[in-house]
Design a protein around this motif. Structure first.
Motif, mmCIF file in Angstrom:
data_model
loop_
_atom_site.group_PDB
_atom_site.id
_atom_site.type_symbol
_atom_site.label_atom_id
_atom_site.label_comp_id
_atom_site.label_asym_id
_atom_site.label_seq_id
_atom_site.Cartn_x
_atom_site.Cartn_y
_atom_site.Cartn_z
ATOM 1 N N GLU A 187 2.753 9.591 -5.510
ATOM 2 C CA GLU A 187 1.934 10.678 -5.214
ATOM 3 C C GLU A 187 2.605 11.515 -4.147
ATOM 4 O OE1 GLU A 187 -2.619 12.022 -3.594
ATOM 5 O OE2 GLU A 187 -2.313 9.944 -4.260
ATOM 6 N N GLU A 221 2.715 1.613 -3.456
ATOM 7 C CA GLU A 221 1.855 2.009 -4.402
ATOM 8 C C GLU A 221 1.516 3.588 -4.226
ATOM 9 O OE1 GLU A 221 0.975 0.515 -7.270
ATOM 10 O OE2 GLU A 221 2.230 -1.018 -6.461
ATOM 11 N N SER A 222 1.447 4.292 -3.314
ATOM 12 C CA SER A 222 0.971 5.485 -2.769
ATOM 13 C C SER A 222 2.059 6.404 -2.744
ATOM 14 C CB SER A 222 0.268 5.734 -1.595
ATOM 15 O OG SER A 222 0.899 5.046 -0.334
ATOM 16 N N SER A 229 0.775 -1.250 0.075
ATOM 17 C CA SER A 229 -0.115 0.061 0.026
ATOM 18 C C SER A 229 0.943 1.403 -0.134
ATOM 19 C CB SER A 229 -0.909 0.003 1.081
ATOM 20 O OG SER A 229 -1.566 1.123 1.254
#
Length: 162
Positions: A146, A142-143, A139
């Motif tokens: 950003e 993947e983030s 998680s």
């Protein structure tokens, strides 16, 4: 030539400290700056474990104090590398406090630190990519792009106002 990937768990670092009165303010809660010092140390060790070279702190963001840490409690600071770019590493750090008498544990602080690996001449050096395995590691992996873009935007905006 790209380096072989390394598992996030290989950079995992944990430090445990008991909180004494000298670590606290007039509310008998831990000084925020002292917590940040411990977090930076653990994050740096984590980054060095991943890079296997010297590192420097490039930024700290999303430092969130979500609960107070009280005198007499124990804190456990945990860090691991969540994502890398060419020479930089994002390190997730969490702090959990524990009342040793009740056993109650609380997440008290979380943050993301960015470190840059340095070669023997003090220049940025390439680091291996991260291989996430757990649900949390995946998680955060993947983030991370950003957060990376938000960091870059913040730095650009700051440079425009200077």
């Amino acid at each position: 030539m790209e380096k072989a990937g390394k598992k996030a768990k290989e950079s995992r670092t944990v430090m445990t400290q008991i909180i004494f009165p000298l670590d606290t303010n007039h509310h008998d809660t831990m000084f925020g700056g002292k917590v940040m010092e411990y977090m930076d140390k653990v994050a740096a060790i984590s980054a060095m474990r991943h890079a296997r070279m010297q590192v420097v702190t490039a930024s700290t963001d999303s430092l969130d104090f979500v609960a107070p840490i009280k005198v007499g409690e124990v804190i456990e600071i945990e860090a691991y590398v969540t994502r890398t770019n060419h020479s930089s590493m994002e390190v997730y750090v969490s702090v959990q406090s524990e009342n040793l008498f009740s056993g109650h544990k609380t997440t008290t602080v979380t943050a993301f630190f960015t470190f840059v690996a340095l070669d023997d001449y003090g220049k940025p050096a390439q680091v291996a990519p991260i291989i996430p395995e757990t649900e949390e590691e995946c998680s955060l992996y993947e983030s991370a792009p950003e957060r990376y873009m938000l960091r870059k935007k913040r730095i650009r905006q700051r440079n425009l106002t200077v």
